[in-house]
Motif scaffolding. Structure first.
Motif, mmCIF file in Angstrom:
data_model
loop_
_atom_site.group_PDB
_atom_site.id
_atom_site.type_symbol
_atom_site.label_atom_id
_atom_site.label_comp_id
_atom_site.label_asym_id
_atom_site.label_seq_id
_atom_site.Cartn_x
_atom_site.Cartn_y
_atom_site.Cartn_z
ATOM 1 N N LEU A 41 0.998 -1.243 0.073
ATOM 2 C CA LEU A 41 -0.080 0.127 0.049
ATOM 3 C C LEU A 41 0.889 1.129 -0.068
ATOM 4 C CD1 LEU A 41 -2.849 1.327 0.117
ATOM 5 C CD2 LEU A 41 -2.641 1.141 2.634
ATOM 6 N N GLY A 42 1.846 1.156 0.677
ATOM 7 C CA GLY A 42 2.769 2.332 0.592
ATOM 8 C C GLY A 42 3.465 2.756 -0.549
ATOM 9 N N LEU A 43 3.797 1.636 -1.320
ATOM 10 C CA LEU A 43 4.135 1.848 -2.667
ATOM 11 C C LEU A 43 3.176 2.364 -3.634
ATOM 12 C CD1 LEU A 43 6.330 -1.392 -3.048
ATOM 13 C CD2 LEU A 43 7.195 0.886 -2.725
ATOM 14 N N ARG A 44 1.994 1.991 -3.453
ATOM 15 C CA ARG A 44 0.661 2.781 -3.947
ATOM 16 C C ARG A 44 0.610 4.138 -3.812
ATOM 17 N NH1 ARG A 44 -1.604 -1.539 -6.790
ATOM 18 N NH2 ARG A 44 -1.049 -3.640 -6.303
ATOM 19 N N LEU A 45 0.984 4.428 -2.550
ATOM 20 C CA LEU A 45 0.736 5.921 -2.448
ATOM 21 C C LEU A 45 1.921 6.626 -2.738
ATOM 22 C CD1 LEU A 45 -0.749 5.573 1.419
ATOM 23 C CD2 LEU A 45 -2.116 5.699 -0.635
ATOM 24 N N LEU A 46 3.178 6.379 -2.690
ATOM 25 C CA LEU A 46 4.260 7.110 -3.092
ATOM 26 C C LEU A 46 3.887 7.828 -4.407
ATOM 27 C CD1 LEU A 46 7.421 4.953 -2.432
ATOM 28 C CD2 LEU A 46 6.581 6.886 -1.153
ATOM 29 N N PRO A 47 3.528 7.363 -5.475
ATOM 30 C CA PRO A 47 3.437 8.497 -6.412
ATOM 31 C C PRO A 47 2.515 9.703 -6.186
ATOM 32 C CG PRO A 47 2.692 6.091 -7.278
ATOM 33 C CD PRO A 47 2.790 6.012 -5.719
ATOM 34 N N ALA A 48 1.985 9.782 -5.378
ATOM 35 C CA ALA A 48 1.381 11.141 -4.790
ATOM 36 C C ALA A 48 2.461 12.216 -4.663
ATOM 37 C CB ALA A 48 0.503 10.815 -3.768
ATOM 38 N N PHE A 49 3.572 11.761 -4.098
ATOM 39 C CA PHE A 49 4.675 12.385 -3.797
ATOM 40 C C PHE A 49 5.441 13.113 -5.136
ATOM 41 C CE2 PHE A 49 3.833 10.454 0.149
ATOM 42 C CZ PHE A 49 3.968 11.252 0.929
ATOM 43 N N ASN A 50 5.088 12.861 -6.262
ATOM 44 C CA ASN A 50 5.748 13.104 -7.503
ATOM 45 C C ASN A 50 5.345 14.720 -7.788
ATOM 46 O OD1 ASN A 50 7.496 13.147 -9.716
ATOM 47 N ND2 ASN A 50 5.741 12.114 -10.926
ATOM 48 N N THR A 51 5.821 15.628 -6.920
ATOM 49 C CA THR A 51 5.525 17.124 -7.159
ATOM 50 C C THR A 51 6.875 17.786 -6.949
ATOM 51 O OG1 THR A 51 4.914 17.451 -4.951
ATOM 52 C CG2 THR A 51 3.371 16.804 -6.414
ATOM 53 N N SER A 52 7.074 19.229 -7.505
ATOM 54 C CA SER A 52 8.118 19.870 -7.567
ATOM 55 C C SER A 52 8.573 20.036 -5.896
ATOM 56 C CB SER A 52 8.121 21.010 -8.082
ATOM 57 O OG SER A 52 6.743 21.934 -7.659
ATOM 58 N N SER A 53 7.527 20.266 -5.053
ATOM 59 C CA SER A 53 7.525 20.554 -3.785
ATOM 60 C C SER A 53 7.959 19.394 -2.946
ATOM 61 C CB SER A 53 6.346 21.283 -3.139
ATOM 62 O OG SER A 53 5.382 20.538 -2.981
ATOM 63 N N GLY A 54 7.525 18.550 -3.273
ATOM 64 C CA GLY A 54 7.472 16.967 -2.446
ATOM 65 C C GLY A 54 6.078 16.776 -1.690
ATOM 66 N N LEU A 55 5.307 17.941 -1.673
ATOM 67 C CA LEU A 55 3.947 17.867 -1.038
ATOM 68 C C LEU A 55 3.273 16.839 -1.959
ATOM 69 C CD1 LEU A 55 3.239 21.518 -0.070
ATOM 70 C CD2 LEU A 55 4.009 19.899 1.603
ATOM 71 N N PRO A 56 2.482 15.790 -1.242
ATOM 72 C CA PRO A 56 1.603 14.790 -1.841
ATOM 73 C C PRO A 56 0.556 15.550 -2.589
ATOM 74 C CG PRO A 56 1.388 14.562 0.416
ATOM 75 C CD PRO A 56 2.371 15.690 0.093
ATOM 76 N N TYR A 57 0.151 14.929 -3.858
ATOM 77 C CA TYR A 57 -1.196 15.159 -4.296
ATOM 78 C C TYR A 57 -2.337 14.577 -3.219
ATOM 79 C CZ TYR A 57 0.203 16.200 -8.987
ATOM 80 O OH TYR A 57 0.734 16.811 -9.987
ATOM 81 N N PRO A 58 -3.357 15.385 -3.036
ATOM 82 C CA PRO A 58 -4.282 14.610 -2.146
ATOM 83 C C PRO A 58 -5.234 13.401 -2.423
ATOM 84 C CG PRO A 58 -5.389 16.727 -3.464
ATOM 85 C CD PRO A 58 -3.892 16.367 -3.858
ATOM 86 N N ARG A 59 -4.965 12.900 -3.808
ATOM 87 C CA ARG A 59 -5.737 11.714 -4.219
ATOM 88 C C ARG A 59 -4.602 10.754 -5.049
ATOM 89 N NH1 ARG A 59 -9.419 15.955 -4.315
ATOM 90 N NH2 ARG A 59 -11.101 15.605 -2.954
ATOM 91 N N VAL A 60 -4.930 9.721 -5.197
ATOM 92 C CA VAL A 60 -3.978 8.745 -5.890
ATOM 93 C C VAL A 60 -5.024 7.462 -6.267
ATOM 94 C CG1 VAL A 60 -3.177 7.239 -3.821
ATOM 95 C CG2 VAL A 60 -2.030 7.673 -5.893
ATOM 96 N N ASN A 61 -4.822 7.133 -7.439
ATOM 97 C CA ASN A 61 -5.415 5.905 -7.834
ATOM 98 C C ASN A 61 -4.714 4.458 -7.462
ATOM 99 O OD1 ASN A 61 -5.969 3.516 -9.900
ATOM 100 N ND2 ASN A 61 -7.587 4.994 -10.660
ATOM 101 N N LEU A 62 -5.344 3.647 -6.673
ATOM 102 C CA LEU A 62 -4.845 2.643 -6.195
ATOM 103 C C LEU A 62 -3.933 1.607 -7.304
ATOM 104 C CD1 LEU A 62 -6.884 1.312 -3.271
ATOM 105 C CD2 LEU A 62 -4.676 2.583 -3.120
ATOM 106 N N ARG A 63 -4.510 1.539 -8.391
ATOM 107 C CA ARG A 63 -3.893 0.909 -9.618
ATOM 108 C C ARG A 63 -2.912 1.670 -10.240
ATOM 109 N NH1 ARG A 63 -8.105 -2.694 -12.823
ATOM 110 N NH2 ARG A 63 -8.127 -3.785 -11.072
ATOM 111 N N HIS A 64 -3.314 2.825 -10.747
ATOM 112 C CA HIS A 64 -2.541 3.514 -11.810
ATOM 113 C C HIS A 64 -1.697 4.772 -11.242
ATOM 114 C CE1 HIS A 64 -4.737 1.198 -14.805
ATOM 115 N NE2 HIS A 64 -5.867 1.664 -14.279
#
Length: 912
Positions: free
Chosen positions: A163-186
């Motif tokens: 699950l942690g690996l599925r949440l990690l893409p949310a941190f792919n921002t210039s600031s390092g702040l995560p997107y508020p939402r993520v798709n668990l599969r994509h």
């Protein structure tokens, strides 16, 4: 991690101030907690599992996509048996090891994490990742005990890492702040996965991931999780306001700019926000200026945090205020004002007050908090218990229920209540060896000494290192703090009387006739005669604008007294702040696509969204259905043709009542959606800014259908189409869809865009423009514009001579012009059936939008200021020519539209 853990460690030196509650009574209450937990948990397992949550009123599971959307609340649901995972470590704490082992086996067998679904990063982190880590901690502890879980091989930890690996893409921002939402599969891949389009996130959403992500890194030895979470936390600290050390509540994840500038860092909270026993948000750049005049129930966690920090006195004071509000309403309302009135009436069985009660009892040993816990138990059983579990309170004032039992109720509420009444020998492990996460999941303190490395550069420079002097590394001894056992009682007494309003407080002198608190901007209703009278006494005048808004103008010299003038200035300032806040909460425009024969999606009308109901941007398919006209056309009273509205998208006219009220009426009649059409003749989205439809000042969580707004010109296209083709199907969505086979076999032809992008401004029942106060320059006026969602003549200005006999125009006749043909002469079209207006006299029905063109003089809003009179006359003259417009075909309307559009585009070019 020590900087994080210091505030989470339990106080080491506790004292007992007396045992007024017997051990037998504590045991009885502890057993009652277990019985209540069993009632909630077993009903979830019997009626809801494997769904995410239990719907206790209908005794079934809540499956996302199968139930009406509740907006952002549903982002916590990921089709991963949320309640079961969230409850794992509670089972162990309550000595239910057999049930825990069975639950773990169920999770391993049934739960999938690769669902194609968009979830909240914050909620998934604290509930699911935290739940898996807490369950793993308990499984390891039981296995080491040698009696249970001997088969366990870190399976829950493997799931947590997945699950942690599925949440990690949310941190792919210039600031390092995560997107508020993520798709668990994509992950986060853009609009096609319904992610990656957001720009803002809440401070807590970005900052509180550190505990679970750091624990995951230290459990697994993979530093990537802790590194990402620490980078986000460091970025937030770097962006604090340096003078006040306050941080805001919402931040842009790309630029790092604060979007909402209220909230704070602990020391600054105590300096600027804490006004014991109150906690009010302030602006980070103006820390002496409150950002709002109400408090929400989530602040109930704060006394517990203060206990962990060692600030016992303010913790006692704030907790007592919350306790008195609880006793006043049985539960904490979602929000309440500074004079303890209900602001938002819901209560979703939140556990934060029980959490603070437990920590205060641990810190003081005062049996008063055992009695507070008893009150919580009694109220849950008396008011929230239902045959299939415990139901959230829809309104604490009426005791009405909501079909909802959130997972945090089982994860947190029963955990804290059990600990409150439990003695050390009642617990299966030493609770002092664990810390509580946001969701009260249990993580071992030993993780704080686990070696860790940093694989991702931090945002923190050498100058940005946190100064250790900001933190206290020892916990206070409460025996030294409070040598007098009666001391806490002395702190509580004045607060109790304040909430009960039995404490005499000096009130400012108010002029006779103004013997009431001044009107607040957030409470203002432009169609409330009492509010209008209060404005008049404050020197505030309403001017009705042709576009449906009302303008507020304040003349201090026209107020009935100096005090009233001050109230008026304060009211105008509040309106400006409220408007500024609302303008930052913009929603993008929506699309209404005519998909039935012969259009097949080629006509797209740009619509304004609502701030309530289903958010179409989160729907992959939108909402498709046939349109019909609601009766009454205003939608301001119970729908009289529900047999036609049921299962359809209802057409409504703007005016006479709030947008939310219209939505509730058509929803009750069975509509699947609604379209509100502007009643201002000639208004168009290509010349006027779109706006969002706001609520009515109270909770709109009960509105579960989408509602869109069309200006008059776009709405007329839809009505003319209904008149000509009788059955018209539309698609409501966040953007136009492909004109493919699913919309019909349309061949050739090009898309007719019914509008162009325009400036998008929110207009609600509150200020939308700037204002200049009289104090600045005597000749200036304090001005603000308000959209009242009413017909100004009929609601805001009844003295203008418009009586009940003057009727509203209704669309059914526009759909079938009144040519003297009654129902007996021909088969009724759907539009005609919707109105039942043929052959009915004026005294028996509202006028329909076909008549809208001719009787427009009746509905034209009267002017208050002379400067607007010439424009009104011009509009009235135009309306006299409206009869010919009603006979135009759809093709002619679209041709006119294109001409207007080209002219408007040319005007823009000329200006450039």
């Amino acid at each position: 991690m020590p900087a994080v853990l210091f505030s989470l460690m339990l106080l080491g030196a506790l004292c007992s101030l007396g045992e007024s509650m017997s051990r037998e009574e504590k045991s009885r209450l502890r057993n009652q907690v277990v019985e209540m937990f069993d009632h909630a948990y077993q009903n979830y397992m019997d009626h809801a599992y494997p769904a995410d949550e239990l719907m206790p009123l209908t005794c079934r599971g809540r499956v996302r996509g199968l139930e009406p959307s509740r907006g952002d609340v549903d982002d916590a649901l990921g089709k991963f048996s949320l309640t079961l995972i969230d409850t794992l470590d509670t089972l162990v704490l309550l000595n239910k090891t057999t049930e825990f082992e069975a639950a773990v086996r169920r999770v391993l067998k049934d739960v999938r994490l690769d669902n194609d679904i968009v979830v909240s990063v914050f909620e998934t982190n604290i509930r699911v990742l935290g739940g898996l880590l807490g369950g793993h901690s308990m499984a390891v502890m039981l296995k080491e005990g040698g009696q249970n879980m001997q088969w366990y091989q870190d399976e829950l930890l493997h799931m947590a890492k997945d699950l942690g690996l599925r949440l990690l893409p949310a941190f792919n921002t210039s600031s390092g702040l995560p997107y508020p939402r993520v798709n668990l599969r994509h992950g986060v891949r853009g609009p096609e996965t319904r992610t990656g389009t957001e720009t803002d996130t809440c401070t807590a959403c970005a900052g509180t991931l550190i505990l679970e992500f750091a624990a995951l890194s230290r459990f697994t030895g993979d530093p990537v999780f802790e590194a990402h979470a620490r980078r986000a936390m460091d970025f937030l600290w770097e962006k604090r306001q340096r003078n006040s050390n306050l941080v805001g509540t919402t931040i842009n994840i790309h630029s790092g700019e604060w979007v909402r500038r209220d909230s704070g860092h602990y020391a600054s909270i105590m300096k600027y926000i804490s006004q014991p026993p109150l906690l009010l948000d302030v602006h980070i750049h103006k820390p002496l200026l409150p950002a709002r005049t109400w408090m929400d129930s989530l602040l109930a966690f704060f006394p517990g945090l203060q206990v962990l920090k060692g600030d016992i006195r303010p913790a006692i004071e704030t907790h007592e205020m919350l306790y008195q509000v609880t006793k006043k309403h049985n539960f904490l309302p979602e929000a309440f004002t500074t004079d303890f009135r209900v602001h938002w009436a819901q209560h979703p069985l939140r556990p934060e007050f029980a959490e603070s009660t437990y920590f205060l009892y641990k810190a003081t040993g005062d049996p008063y908090y055992l009695e507070a816990g008893r009150t919580i138990l009694d109220n849950l059983n008396r008011f929230a218990r239902v045959p299939c579990g415990f139901a959230a309170m829809k309104d604490v004032r009426t005791g009405s229920h909501e079909d909802r039992m959130d997972s945090f109720f089982l994860a947190e509420m029963f955990k804290y209540l059990f600990l409150l009444f439990a003695d050390d020998e009642d617990l299966p492990f030493d609770i002092e060896d664990y810390i509580f996460t946001t969701e009260a999941h249990l993580l071992p303190l030993s993780l704080s000494t686990t070696p860790h490395s940093q694989s991702i550069p931090s945002n923190r420079t050498s100058e940005e290192e946190m100064d250790d002097s900001n933190f206290e590394w020892t916990c206070p001894n409460t025996r030294l703090l409070f040598p007098d056992p009666a001391y806490p009682r002395h702190l509580r007494e004045p607060i109790r009387t304040a909430v009960d309003k039995s404490c005499p407080r000096a009130a400012p002198y108010r002029e006779p006739g103004m013997g009431r608190p001044p009107l607040r901007a957030q409470d203002f209703m432009a169609n409330n005669p009492e509010h209008l009278e209060l404005l008049r006494r404050m020197g505030v005048t309403l001017i009705h604008l042709k576009d449906g808004r009302v303008q507020l103008v304040q003349h201090a010299t026209q107020a009935v007294s100096a005090v009233a003038a001050e109230d008026g200035v304060r009211f105008m300032q509040e309106m400006m702040e409220l408007s500024s806040q609302q303008q930052k909460e913009q929603l993008p425009p929506r699309a209404i696509q005519i998909v039935s024969d012969p259009f097949f999606g080629r006509v797209v009308l740009t619509a304004g969204p609502a701030q309530f109901g289903i958010d179409l941007s989160k729907s992959a398919t939108g909402l498709r259905g046939f349109v019909t006209v609601a009766e009454p056309y205003s939608g301001c009273s119970e729908i009289t043709n529900p047999e036609y509205v049921r299962g359809h998208i209802a057409l409504l006219q703007r005016g006479q009542c709030m947008f939310a009220e219209k939505a509730r009426h058509i929803q009750k009649a069975g509509a699947i959606g609604g379209i509100v059409i502007d009643d201002n003749e000639g208004s168009s989205s290509d010349t006027a800014p779109l706006f969002q439809m706001a609520g009515d000042g109270r909770s709109t969580d009960d509105v579960t259908l989408p509602l869109l707004f069309l200006f008059h010109k776009e709405g007329n296209i839809l009505l003319e189409t209904l008149k000509e083709y009788r059955e018209v199907e539309v698609l409501l969505s966040d953007k136009a869809r492909d004109r493919g086979a699913d919309m019909g076999a349309a061949e050739g032809g090009c898309l007719t865009e019914a509008t162009t992008p325009t400036n998008f401004e929110p207009i609600s029942q509150s200020l939308i423009s700037t204002l200049a106060l009289d104090e600045i320059k005597p000749s200036q006026e304090a001005v603000s514009d308000v959209d009242q969602d009413t017909s100004p003549m009929e609601d805001a200005s009844p003295e203008e001579g418009v009586g009940p006999a003057e009727k509203e125009a209704s669309p059914a006749e526009e759909a079938s012009p009144a040519e003297g043909v009654g129902p007996a002469d021909k088969e009724a079209s759907p539009a005609e059936e919707a109105s039942h207006a043929e052959g009915v006299g004026p005294a028996e029905k509202e006028a329909s939008p076909t008549e809208e063109a001719s009787p427009a003089e009746e509905r034209a809003p009267p002017t208050v200021a002379d400067s607007t009179q010439p424009k009104e006359e011009t509009d009235s003259e135009k309306s006299e020519e409206g009869d010919t417009d009603s006979n135009q075909s759809v093709d002619e309307l679209l041709a006119d539209w294109r001409e207007d559009l080209e002219a408007f585009q040319q005007m823009e070019k000329d200006e450039l």
